[in-house]
Design a protein around this motif. Structure first.
Motif, PDB file in Angstrom:
ATOM      1  N   ALA A 150      40.575  52.187  31.741  1.00 16.92           N
ATOM      2  CA  ALA A 150      39.152  52.549  31.759  1.00 16.92           C
ATOM      3  C   ALA A 150      38.379  51.377  31.170  1.00 16.92           C
ATOM      4  CB  ALA A 150      38.898  53.808  30.951  1.00 16.92           C
ATOM      5  N   ALA A 151      37.183  51.149  31.680  1.00 20.61           N
ATOM      6  CA  ALA A 151      36.379  50.014  31.220  1.00 20.61           C
ATOM      7  C   ALA A 151      34.903  50.286  31.447  1.00 20.61           C
ATOM      8  CB  ALA A 151      36.793  48.747  31.963  1.00 20.61           C
ATOM      9  N   GLN A 152      34.095  49.365  30.928  1.00 17.24           N
ATOM     10  CA  GLN A 152      32.656  49.393  31.146  1.00 17.24           C
ATOM     11  C   GLN A 152      32.218  47.993  31.537  1.00 17.24           C
ATOM     12  OE1 GLN A 152      30.363  51.017  27.972  1.00 17.24           O
ATOM     13  NE2 GLN A 152      31.533  52.911  27.892  1.00 17.24           N
ATOM     14  N   LEU A 153      31.206  47.933  32.377  1.00 19.52           N
ATOM     15  CA  LEU A 153      30.640  46.651  32.790  1.00 19.52           C
ATOM     16  C   LEU A 153      29.339  46.432  32.040  1.00 19.52           C
ATOM     17  CD1 LEU A 153      31.114  46.825  36.655  1.00 19.52           C
ATOM     18  CD2 LEU A 153      32.375  45.426  35.038  1.00 19.52           C
ATOM     19  N   GLU A 154      29.188  45.241  31.482  1.00 21.57           N
ATOM     20  CA  GLU A 154      27.928  44.870  30.844  1.00 21.57           C
ATOM     21  C   GLU A 154      27.075  44.165  31.890  1.00 21.57           C
ATOM     22  OE1 GLU A 154      26.220  42.162  27.191  1.00 21.57           O
ATOM     23  OE2 GLU A 154      28.376  42.373  27.450  1.00 21.57           O
ATOM     24  N   VAL A 155      25.904  44.745  32.164  1.00 22.21           N
ATOM     25  CA  VAL A 155      25.025  44.224  33.215  1.00 22.21           C
ATOM     26  C   VAL A 155      23.595  44.155  32.691  1.00 22.21           C
ATOM     27  CG1 VAL A 155      26.468  45.120  35.081  1.00 22.21           C
ATOM     28  CG2 VAL A 155      24.625  46.522  34.180  1.00 22.21           C
ATOM     29  N   ASP A 156      22.752  43.483  33.438  1.00 22.74           N
ATOM     30  CA  ASP A 156      21.324  43.437  33.159  1.00 22.74           C
ATOM     31  C   ASP A 156      20.746  44.827  33.436  1.00 22.74           C
ATOM     32  OD1 ASP A 156      18.842  42.248  32.587  1.00 22.74           O
ATOM     33  OD2 ASP A 156      18.445  41.997  34.734  1.00 22.74           O
ATOM     34  N   ILE A 164      33.978  48.471  43.403  1.00 23.24           N
ATOM     35  CA  ILE A 164      34.545  48.063  42.112  1.00 23.24           C
ATOM     36  C   ILE A 164      35.902  48.716  41.902  1.00 23.24           C
ATOM     37  CG2 ILE A 164      34.232  48.276  39.613  1.00 23.24           C
ATOM     38  CD1 ILE A 164      31.187  48.052  40.156  1.00 23.24           C
ATOM     39  N   LEU A 165      35.979  50.023  42.165  1.00 21.02           N
ATOM     40  CA  LEU A 165      37.248  50.740  41.998  1.00 21.02           C
ATOM     41  C   LEU A 165      38.321  50.208  42.941  1.00 21.02           C
ATOM     42  CD1 LEU A 165      35.935  54.374  41.532  1.00 21.02           C
ATOM     43  CD2 LEU A 165      37.001  52.914  39.808  1.00 21.02           C
ATOM     44  N   ASP A 166      37.934  49.856  44.155  1.00 20.31           N
ATOM     45  CA  ASP A 166      38.891  49.309  45.116  1.00 20.31           C
ATOM     46  C   ASP A 166      39.462  47.979  44.627  1.00 20.31           C
ATOM     47  OD1 ASP A 166      40.254  49.087  47.701  1.00 20.31           O
ATOM     48  OD2 ASP A 166      38.817  47.469  48.062  1.00 20.31           O
ATOM     49  N   VAL A 167      38.611  47.104  44.141  1.00 22.45           N
ATOM     50  CA  VAL A 167      39.067  45.789  43.667  1.00 22.45           C
ATOM     51  C   VAL A 167      39.994  45.945  42.462  1.00 22.45           C
ATOM     52  CG1 VAL A 167      38.283  43.665  42.548  1.00 22.45           C
ATOM     53  CG2 VAL A 167      37.128  44.513  44.568  1.00 22.45           C
ATOM     54  N   LEU A 168      39.601  46.772  41.498  1.00 19.97           N
ATOM     55  CA  LEU A 168      40.417  46.944  40.301  1.00 19.97           C
ATOM     56  C   LEU A 168      41.730  47.658  40.611  1.00 19.97           C
ATOM     57  CD1 LEU A 168      37.699  47.868  37.667  1.00 19.97           C
ATOM     58  CD2 LEU A 168      38.858  45.682  37.998  1.00 19.97           C
ATOM     59  N   ASN A 169      41.661  48.672  41.462  1.00 19.21           N
ATOM     60  CA  ASN A 169      42.869  49.409  41.835  1.00 19.21           C
ATOM     61  C   ASN A 169      43.863  48.498  42.543  1.00 19.21           C
ATOM     62  OD1 ASN A 169      44.493  51.619  42.024  1.00 19.21           O
ATOM     63  ND2 ASN A 169      43.088  52.839  43.244  1.00 19.21           N
ATOM     64  N   SER A 170      43.387  47.682  43.464  1.00 17.63           N
ATOM     65  CA  SER A 170      44.263  46.763  44.198  1.00 17.63           C
ATOM     66  C   SER A 170      44.903  45.748  43.255  1.00 17.63           C
ATOM     67  CB  SER A 170      43.475  46.013  45.268  1.00 17.63           C
ATOM     68  OG  SER A 170      42.917  46.923  46.178  1.00 17.63           O
ATOM     69  N   LEU A 221      46.460  41.154  27.941  1.00 22.95           N
ATOM     70  CA  LEU A 221      45.196  41.872  28.114  1.00 22.95           C
ATOM     71  C   LEU A 221      44.025  40.899  28.308  1.00 22.95           C
ATOM     72  CD1 LEU A 221      44.078  44.703  28.254  1.00 22.95           C
ATOM     73  CD2 LEU A 221      43.661  44.606  25.819  1.00 22.95           C
ATOM     74  N   ALA A 222      44.011  39.810  27.571  1.00 23.91           N
ATOM     75  CA  ALA A 222      42.934  38.826  27.730  1.00 23.91           C
ATOM     76  C   ALA A 222      43.015  38.158  29.105  1.00 23.91           C
ATOM     77  CB  ALA A 222      43.018  37.772  26.632  1.00 23.91           C
ATOM     78  N   ARG A 223      44.214  37.838  29.554  1.00 25.18           N
ATOM     79  CA  ARG A 223      44.374  37.213  30.870  1.00 25.18           C
ATOM     80  C   ARG A 223      43.972  38.178  31.983  1.00 25.18           C
ATOM     81  NH1 ARG A 223      49.377  36.904  30.895  1.00 25.18           N
ATOM     82  NH2 ARG A 223      49.837  38.351  32.553  1.00 25.18           N
ATOM     83  N   LEU A 224      44.393  39.434  31.880  1.00 22.79           N
ATOM     84  CA  LEU A 224      44.042  40.439  32.888  1.00 22.79           C
ATOM     85  C   LEU A 224      42.533  40.688  32.911  1.00 22.79           C
ATOM     86  CD1 LEU A 224      46.902  43.013  32.282  1.00 22.79           C
ATOM     87  CD2 LEU A 224      46.713  41.373  34.140  1.00 22.79           C
ATOM     88  N   ARG A 225      41.935  40.727  31.741  1.00 17.88           N
ATOM     89  CA  ARG A 225      40.487  40.934  31.663  1.00 17.88           C
ATOM     90  C   ARG A 225      39.755  39.805  32.381  1.00 17.88           C
ATOM     91  NH1 ARG A 225      36.994  38.842  28.142  1.00 17.88           N
ATOM     92  NH2 ARG A 225      35.033  39.910  27.877  1.00 17.88           N
ATOM     93  N   GLY A 226      40.174  38.585  32.162  1.00 20.13           N
ATOM     94  CA  GLY A 226      39.554  37.444  32.830  1.00 20.13           C
ATOM     95  C   GLY A 226      39.723  37.503  34.340  1.00 20.13           C
ATOM     96  N   GLN A 227      40.917  37.888  34.804  1.00 17.42           N
ATOM     97  CA  GLN A 227      41.162  37.989  36.239  1.00 17.42           C
ATOM     98  C   GLN A 227      40.305  39.085  36.873  1.00 17.42           C
ATOM     99  OE1 GLN A 227      43.077  36.281  38.436  1.00 17.42           O
ATOM    100  NE2 GLN A 227      43.517  34.788  36.844  1.00 17.42           N
TER     101      GLN A 227
END
Length: 155
Positions: free
Chosen positions: A82-88, A102-108, A124-130
């Protein structure tokens, strides 16, 4: 007795250490004064005003939890993410509309991972960046500021 042909060598000059000592003292005094002036706020550095400026407002868009099967069929594990996106704030509604993408990209991406990739140090840091890179490709570079992982559990 005969006097030697060579005249006596003159005694070597004594080096004076006072100029060196005064130079070191002056450097310490001026360095300390510069530190105090900067630390107390008497002098402001050019980059300091940007550091004290208020951060830009941001909105957070919740990504629904994703449960993904990871690994081979023989040794299957499940990952809950689970995550949150920081946006304008002005773009939060547009990002929310793109949630299926978004769900499709993350799920894949999460489904393609192997269990040993999740167990490595710094994974976790590497996965977050990817994942953030992939989200910026899908949504646009200027629409997503950051990805904040709120849950990452593997059984």
């Amino acid at each position: 007795m005969a006097e030697p042909d060579h005249p006596a060598e003159p005694a070597p000059k004594r080096r004076r250490f006072w100029p060196l000592l005064l130079g070191c003292g002056a450097a310490l005094f001026l360095g300390g004064g510069a530190f105090y002036a900067t630390y107390s706020g008497m002098i402001s550095l050019p980059g300091a005003s940007a550091a004290t400026a208020q951060p830009a407002p941001s909105a957070f868009v919740q990504i629904p939890p994703i449960v993904v099967a990871v690994g081979s069929p023989v040794r299957r594990s499940h990952l809950r993410f689970a995550a949150q996106l920081e946006v304008d704030p002005a773009r939060a509604a547009m990002v929310t509309e793109q949630m299926p993408r978004i769900l499709d990209v993350l799920n894949s991406y999460l489904h393609a991972l192997e269990p040993h990739q999740l167990e490595e140090a710094g994974a976790l840091a590497r996965l977050r960046g990817q994942m953030l890179r992939r989200l910026k490709m899908v949504l646009g570079e200027e629409r997503v500021n950051d990805l904040l992982i709120t849950e990452f559990v593997m059984n």
